[in-house]
Write a protein that holds these residues in place. Structure first.
Motif, PDB file in Angstrom:
ATOM      1  N   UNK A   1     -66.302  36.344 -72.969  1.00 37.01           N
ATOM      2  CA  UNK A   1     -66.175  37.479 -73.893  1.00 37.01           C
ATOM      3  C   UNK A   1     -67.548  38.073 -74.201  1.00 37.01           C
ATOM      4  N   UNK A   2     -68.526  37.214 -74.406  1.00 39.21           N
ATOM      5  CA  UNK A   2     -69.875  37.718 -74.690  1.00 39.21           C
ATOM      6  C   UNK A   2     -70.472  38.389 -73.462  1.00 39.21           C
ATOM      7  N   UNK A   3     -70.190  37.859 -72.272  1.00 34.74           N
ATOM      8  CA  UNK A   3     -70.669  38.493 -71.038  1.00 34.74           C
ATOM      9  C   UNK A   3     -70.036  39.875 -70.863  1.00 34.74           C
ATOM     10  N   UNK A   4     -68.761  39.993 -71.185  1.00 28.64           N
ATOM     11  CA  UNK A   4     -68.098  41.286 -71.089  1.00 28.64           C
ATOM     12  C   UNK A   4     -68.698  42.280 -72.076  1.00 28.64           C
ATOM     13  N   UNK A   5     -69.015  41.828 -73.276  1.00 31.69           N
ATOM     14  CA  UNK A   5     -69.635  42.711 -74.264  1.00 31.69           C
ATOM     15  C   UNK A   5     -70.936  43.292 -73.713  1.00 31.69           C
TER      16      UNK A   5
END
Length: 474
Positions: A363-367
Motif C-alpha cells: 500500500x505504501x509502495x502504491x502511494x
C-alpha cells in the motif's frame, strides 16, 4: 494436438487431456463430453480410441455415463458409475450438437490466469498481458519502502485497520480527479476490488436477500452472490444504463436491498452510463430504499468526465469500489472502497472480522507510485497501446465474419459470432485458446452466440484464422 510420435498412446493422450481440463475446472461439473463419434471426428482418431479413453476417465471417477445420453463430468456429490457400465455401452449414443452444460464456469477464467492453456494469447482473459504491465518504477517503489526501519514497522505490528494512511490520502486526491470529493477517513483499503465487493455484501445483506445485478455482467459477481445465498435479480444492461422498467418491477415485487452496477466501461459490453439514466437510478434508490455499489474497476482506462453514480450521489446511497489489479500490479492485491461516514464504520468492522488489516508494504509502495506521477504516466502509455490493439482486433473480427454487439471501448469487446459459444469454447480449447462464452455473463447461463474478447489478446490474425476454421466446422 494428439500425436502418434508421443511416448503415450493416443488413448492415454486423450484421457489425460480431458482429465486435466476436468481437474482445472475448464470442464465444469455437469458438462457433457462429446459423443464417441463426435470426439473421434474432432480428434482424428478411431471411435475405439475414444471408447478406451472414456473408460479410463470412468475408472478415475472423473466422468459418469448416463444411459442413452452420453458422458458427463461428475460433480462431487455424483454417485459412482454403475459396475459393468463402460464407454463401449455408450458408443452408439447420438452425436451432440450442443453441450448440456457450459464447458466453463465462473472460476474457469480465474483459473486460466494461473493455468494457461498454451503460450498463445488468450482471448477470454480479463486482464492485460503481463508484458504490458512491466515497469521499472514498481520495483523502485518497493525498494523505497523496504528500509530496515520500515520493515521492522511492517513486521512487528499490525497496520491501520482502514489501510495505510498515506495511501488513503493519495487515493483521496486521485478521486478528486473524477470529481468524487471524499476525505481519507472515508476510504478503506481491501485485498483487491473483489474483496471490497465481498465486504459490502457481507455488511448489507443476509442470506436470501434480493440483489439486482446488471446482465450481461461479471460472471464472478453472479457466482459470488449465489454462493452467499443471495437471490440474484438480473437487470438487462443497455447502452445508456440498466433497464429502468425492469428495475422498477423488481423494486415493487421484491424490495431489493442492493444494486450492483458497473457504470463506466461495463464488463463485458464496454457501455457507459448516461446522465439521464444515472439520475433515474438514484431517484429509484431513494424511493425504494436500496444501496448501490458502483464497481469502477476499469476507471483507469476511462475518461475522467464519464458519468458515475457515486459522484452524482455524493456517496449518500452509493458505495464506490475500485482497485489496481487491472492496470498496475495484479499480485499486489490492492483495492479500496469509500462510502458515507456512518456506513464506512460498518464496512470497516466487516473487514476487521475477516482480515484485520491489509499489507501496508505494498500500500505504501502504491502511494509512492501515485504521488510521483508514475501511475498516471503508466496509465497514459497503456491507454495508447490499448487504443491501437482495439482498432486491430475490431478490424480482424469484422474481417472474419463477426460483428460488434456494442460500440468497442475499453478492454473488452462484445462479439456476435453466429454460433453457440459454449460449444465453440470447448472446441477452441483443443486449439490452445480459452474463450469467454456469452453464457458466463448471464445469471442463468442461457446459451448465446455472443462472446467477450480481450482487445489486447485478439490482435493476432492466427487466432482469428483458427476461430473461423473451428466455427465453420460446428
Amino acid at each position: 494436438m494428439l500425436t502418434r510420435t508421443s511416448a503415450q498412446t493416443l488413448t492415454e493422450q486423450l484421457a489425460d487431456r480431458f482429465a486435466e481440463r476436468i481437474r482445472n475446472r475448464l470442464l465444469a461439473p455437469g458438462a457433457r463430453l462429446p459423443s464417441v463419434r463426435e470426439c473421434a471426428r474432432q480428434q482424428g482418431v478411431s471411435p475405439h480410441t475414444v471408447v478406451a479413453a472414456y473408460d479410463q476417465l470412468l475408472a478415475q471417477g472423473l466422468v459418469e455415463a448416463r444411459r442413452q445420453r452420453g458422458f458427463y463430468v461428475r460433480s462431487e456429490a455424483a454417485a459412482p458409475a454403475r459396475p459393468g457400465r463402460g464407454a463401449a455401452d455408450e458408443a452408439s449414443a447420438p452425436a451432440a450438437t450442443v453441450l448440456a452444460a457450459a464447458p466453463a464456469d465462473a472460476s474457469t477464467l480465474i483459473r486460466g490466469m494461473f493455468h494457461r492453456q498454451s503460450d498463445k494469447p488468450q482471448p477470454g482473459m480479463g486482464v492485460l498481458p503481463p508484458d504490458w504491465l512491466e515497469s521499472s518504477f514498481m520495483p523502485a517503489a518497493v525498494r523505497r519502502v523496504t528500509g530496515v526501519k520500515a520493515l521492522q514497522e511492517f513486521s512487528l505490528q499490525y497496520g491501520d485497520p482502514a489501510g495505510d494512511a498515506g495511501l488513503r490520502r493519495s487515493l483521496a486526491k486521485k478521486l478528486a480527479g473524477i470529481q468524487l470529493e471524499v476525505p481519507p477517513a472515508q476510504i478503506v483499503t481491501t485485498v483487491g476490488a473483489t474483496h471490497a465487493l465481498d465486504i459490502v455484501s457481507r455488511t448489507l445483506l443476509r442470506a436470501g436477500d434480493p440483489v439486482m445485478v446488471e446482465e450481461p455482467g461479471w460472471a464472478v459477481e453472479f457466482a459470488r452472490l449465489e454462493a452467499l445465498g443471495m437471490r440474484v435479480l438480473p437487470v438487462p444492461r443497455r447502452a445508456d444504463g440498466p433497464d429502468l422498467e425492469v428495475m422498477q418491477r423488481y423494486c415493487e415485487a421484491h424490495a431489493p436491498k442492493l444494486f450492483v452496477s458497473v457504470s463506466v466501461l461495463h464488463n463485458p459490453t464496454g457501455h457507459c452510463l448516461s446522465p439521464a439514466s444515472a439520475h433515474r437510478v438514484l431517484q429509484m434508490a431513494q424511493q425504494h430504499d436500496f444501496h448501490i455499489v458502483e464497481d469502477d474497476t476499469y476507471s483507469h482506462l476511462a475518461p475522467e468526465h464519464a458519468t458515475r453514480l457515486s459522484v452524482l450521489d455524493g456517496l449518500s446511497r452509493t458505495i464506490y469500489v475500485s482497485g489496481f489489479a487491472k492496470i498496475l500490479a495484479p499480485n499486489w492485491r490492492i483495492g479500496f472502497l469509500t462510502a458515507s461516514p456512518a456506513l464506512v464504520e460498518r464496512l470497516l468492522e466487516t473487514k476487521l472480522l475477516a482480515t484485520l488489516t491489509t499489507p501496508a508494504l505494498f500500500e505504501r509502495a502504491l502511494a509512492w507510485c501515485i504521488d510521483q506521477g508514475q501511475l498516471r504516466r503508466h496509465v497514459e502509455r497503456i491507454r495508447l497501446r490499448l487504443d491501437g490493439a482495439r482498432a486491430r482486433a475490431v478490424k480482424l473480427a469484422l474481417a472474419h465474419g463477426c460483428t460488434l454487439a456494442a460500440e468497442p471501448a475499453g478492454l473488452f469487446g462484445w462479439v456476435q459470432t453466429g454460433v453457440d459459444t459454449d460449444t465453440l469454447t470447448q472446441r477452441m480449447l483443443d486449439e490452445g485458446y480459452l474463450l469467454a462464452p456469452g453464457s458466463l455473463f448471464h445469471a442463468r447461463r442461457a446459451p448465446t452466440t455472443l462472446m467477450r474478447i480481450n482487445f489486447a489478446t485478439t490482435q493476432d490474425a492466427a487466432f482469428w484464422k483458427t476461430f473461423v476454421r473451428v466455427r465453420d466446422g460446428l
